[in-house]
Design a protein around this motif. Structure first.
Motif, short mmCIF file in Angstrom:
data_model
loop_
_atom_site.label_atom_id
_atom_site.label_comp_id
_atom_site.label_asym_id
_atom_site.label_seq_id
_atom_site.Cartn_x
_atom_site.Cartn_y
_atom_site.Cartn_z
N GLU A 101 84.28 76.13 98.24
CA GLU A 101 85.64 76.15 98.76
C GLU A 101 85.72 76.03 100.27
O GLU A 101 86.67 75.46 100.80
N ARG A 102 84.71 76.57 100.96
CA ARG A 102 84.87 76.73 102.40
C ARG A 102 84.04 75.74 103.24
O ARG A 102 84.32 75.58 104.42
N ASP A 103 83.01 75.13 102.65
CA ASP A 103 82.20 74.17 103.41
C ASP A 103 81.70 73.06 102.49
O ASP A 103 80.49 72.89 102.30
N PRO A 104 82.60 72.27 101.92
CA PRO A 104 82.19 71.26 100.93
C PRO A 104 81.27 70.18 101.49
O PRO A 104 80.46 69.63 100.75
N HIS A 105 81.39 69.87 102.78
CA HIS A 105 80.53 68.81 103.34
C HIS A 105 79.07 69.22 103.36
O HIS A 105 78.18 68.37 103.27
N GLN A 106 78.79 70.51 103.48
CA GLN A 106 77.41 70.98 103.44
C GLN A 106 76.78 70.62 102.09
O GLN A 106 75.64 70.15 102.03
N LEU A 107 77.53 70.84 101.01
CA LEU A 107 77.04 70.48 99.69
C LEU A 107 76.87 68.97 99.58
O LEU A 107 75.85 68.48 99.06
N ILE A 108 77.86 68.22 100.05
CA ILE A 108 77.81 66.77 99.93
C ILE A 108 76.59 66.21 100.67
O ILE A 108 75.88 65.35 100.14
N GLU A 109 76.33 66.71 101.87
CA GLU A 109 75.15 66.24 102.59
C GLU A 109 73.88 66.60 101.82
O GLU A 109 72.95 65.78 101.72
N GLY A 110 73.83 67.79 101.26
CA GLY A 110 72.67 68.18 100.46
C GLY A 110 72.47 67.28 99.26
O GLY A 110 71.34 66.90 98.92
N VAL A 111 73.57 66.92 98.60
CA VAL A 111 73.49 66.03 97.44
C VAL A 111 72.98 64.65 97.86
O VAL A 111 72.15 64.04 97.17
N ILE A 112 73.45 64.15 98.99
CA ILE A 112 73.03 62.82 99.44
C ILE A 112 71.53 62.82 99.76
O ILE A 112 70.79 61.90 99.36
N ILE A 113 71.07 63.83 100.50
CA ILE A 113 69.64 63.89 100.85
C ILE A 113 68.78 64.03 99.59
O ILE A 113 67.74 63.37 99.45
N ALA A 114 69.20 64.90 98.67
CA ALA A 114 68.45 65.08 97.43
C ALA A 114 68.42 63.79 96.62
O ALA A 114 67.40 63.43 96.02
N SER A 115 69.54 63.08 96.59
CA SER A 115 69.59 61.81 95.86
C SER A 115 68.67 60.78 96.50
O SER A 115 68.00 60.01 95.80
N TYR A 116 68.63 60.76 97.83
CA TYR A 116 67.71 59.86 98.53
C TYR A 116 66.27 60.21 98.19
O TYR A 116 65.43 59.32 97.98
N ALA A 117 65.97 61.50 98.10
CA ALA A 117 64.60 61.93 97.84
C ALA A 117 64.10 61.47 96.49
O ALA A 117 62.89 61.22 96.32
N ILE A 118 64.98 61.36 95.51
CA ILE A 118 64.55 60.91 94.18
C ILE A 118 65.05 59.49 93.89
O ILE A 118 64.89 58.99 92.78
N GLN A 119 65.66 58.87 94.90
CA GLN A 119 66.20 57.51 94.79
C GLN A 119 67.20 57.38 93.65
O GLN A 119 67.14 56.47 92.82
N ALA A 120 68.13 58.33 93.61
CA ALA A 120 69.24 58.26 92.66
C ALA A 120 70.39 57.50 93.30
O ALA A 120 70.68 57.69 94.48
N SER A 121 71.02 56.64 92.53
CA SER A 121 72.14 55.86 93.06
C SER A 121 73.49 56.45 92.67
O SER A 121 74.53 56.04 93.20
N VAL A 122 73.48 57.41 91.74
CA VAL A 122 74.70 58.07 91.30
C VAL A 122 74.43 59.57 91.22
O VAL A 122 73.39 59.99 90.71
N ALA A 123 75.38 60.36 91.72
CA ALA A 123 75.26 61.82 91.66
C ALA A 123 76.58 62.40 91.15
O ALA A 123 77.64 61.79 91.32
N TYR A 124 76.48 63.56 90.53
CA TYR A 124 77.65 64.25 90.00
C TYR A 124 77.69 65.67 90.53
O TYR A 124 76.65 66.33 90.64
N ILE A 125 78.87 66.13 90.87
CA ILE A 125 79.11 67.54 91.14
C ILE A 125 79.82 68.09 89.91
O ILE A 125 80.97 67.73 89.64
N PHE A 126 79.12 68.91 89.15
CA PHE A 126 79.64 69.47 87.90
C PHE A 126 80.23 70.83 88.22
O PHE A 126 79.52 71.77 88.56
#
Length: 424
Positions: A101-126
């Protein structure tokens, strides 16, 4: 300038508003992503996170970098998927909600870096169905990130592309189990899957998939931006980094605090939660949410670390403690928890489907004065029959943890109901 000691909560505002893209960038936001894309190969990002010692913050405590390294990277098996597990529904657990709720961009950046690390082209926030405010703020943040070039084709003019989709849960606790979550994302009933194969090999639509907790992913940008040694230096013990620790119950200041890993339970309860409310005494606590074993007052000097709490007979879990005071009946407290777990069973396996309602019935009979001495033996047998290795997933074994420890530490309370002496 980044708060070096409390990176996860540096952007949390006292007015309960959320950090915009400009707010996030002003404290170093997306610099970790820029560094990953410009200086590190995907496997190097995996190794950095592995070497940092980051362990999953959803409860299991598995090495995050090791989990990423298990994804097949060189066999042409694309697409790959990254899922941020925000189905936070355990009683007493509310840590991810603060970050969502309070810092969504922190999560988004983490998702992008993690996706890059495993070379995922699609990510979901469940996301948990009831987190309506979080959903609105995440959607807004995703729009900001796309407009700035952090998402979409050729992220920051690199060769890496990523789309992130927000998916709202159907509203079941079982969706927090990663394979049930994947089934739900596929439009199926949220039943756990047989393992192996594990999700990192065959997950969403049969493709390699990494599922990480929200708090886990929020650690990633800071590790990449500031380095491994910095991250290790944040802690006070064996496990590395900081952690969101919480306390609920009869304490003076229930809440949530970002503290070094290894912070003693006593410090969390007395210094941050303010100690017990006037007129109440501490009788026990569940250290990591509803699906952990009770600890006793004489164990308050334990450091909040995965192995230390495990050796003491419980689990650190989510790090959000539920406090049992001397005026609350432990039998009724456990009944309340077992009712939740029985309601949330997906019904896939017999021990969980039939065993949890049976447990609730026995506990209710004891409280209502219909209990028999042999009921305690039956409950003890249930804790073994629904223990690890006897059910399809960890829901029922988790449900048995508060019950088995209550029978161990507070057996006299159960017996008073049965003998007619009266309970709490």
């Amino acid at each position: 300038m980044e708060n070096m000691h409390r990176p996860l909560t540096q952007n949390i505002r006292p007015d309960r508003l959320f950090a915009t893209l400009a707010d996030y960038e002003s404290t170093g936001g997306y610099q970790g992503l820029r560094r990953a894309l410009s200086e590190l190969q995907p496997k190097e990002v995996q190794q950095w996170v592995k070497d940092s010692g980051l362990r999953g913050r959803g409860g299991a405590g598995f090495s995050t970098g090791l989990k990423w390294s298990l994804v097949p990277m060189d066999d042409g098996r694309r697409p790959r998927y990254l899922i941020a597990n925000g189905d936070e529904m355990e009683p007493g657990t509310f840590k991810d909600r603060l970050l969502l709720e309070r810092d969504p961009h922190q999560l988004i950046e983490g998702v992008i870096i993690a996706s890059y690390a495993i070379q995922a082209s699609v990510a979901y926030i469940f996301l948990r169905a009831e987190y309506h405010l979080a959903a609105r703020r995440i959607e807004h943040a995703l729009q900001e990130a796309r407009a700035k070039g952090y998402l979409g084709g050729r992220v920051l003019n690199s060769d890496f592309s990523l789309e992130i989709h927000l998916h709202t849960s159907a509203g079941r606790y079982i969706c927090g189990e990663e394979t049930a979550l994947i089934n739900s994302l596929e439009g199926k009933r949220a039943h756990p899957r047989t393992k192996p194969p594990f999700s990192v090999i065959s997950g969403l639509w049969g493709k390699p998939t990494v599922v990480n907790n929200i708090e886990t992913l929020c650690n990633v940008p800071h590790i990449i931006r500031n380095g491994i040694d910095w991250y290790k230096g944040l802690s006070r013990g064996v496990d590395h980094g900081t952690k969101l620790f919480g306390a609920s119950g009869r304490v003076k200041r229930p809440g949530l605090w970002e503290l070094p890993m290894g912070t003693p339970i006593r410090e969390i309860l007395e210094d941050h939660a303010g100690g017990m409310q006037d007129g109440f005494k501490l009788r026990g606590l569940l250290p990591g949410g509803a699906s952990t074993d009770f600890l006793l007052p004489e164990q308050l000097d334990l450091p909040m670390e995965y192995d230390a709490v495990m050796k003491a007979g419980s689990r650190m879990g989510t790090g959000t403690m539920i406090i049992l005071d001397d005026r609350t009946c432990p039998v009724k407290m456990v009944l309340n928890l077992e009712q939740f777990f029985a309601q949330e069973s997906c019904g896939w396996c017999t021990p969980c489907r039939d065993g949890l309602p049976w447990t609730v019935t026995l506990l209710q009979d004891i409280i209502d004065g219909r209990g028999r001495p042999e009921d305690l033996d039956t409950l003890s047998r249930h804790t073994r029959m629904m223990g690890p290795g006897n059910t399809f997933c960890a829901l029922a074994p988790g449900a048995m943890e508060p019950l088995q420890s209550a029978l161990k530490f507070f057996r006299a309370d159960f017996e008073r109901y049965i003998t007619g002496a009266g309970g709490g």
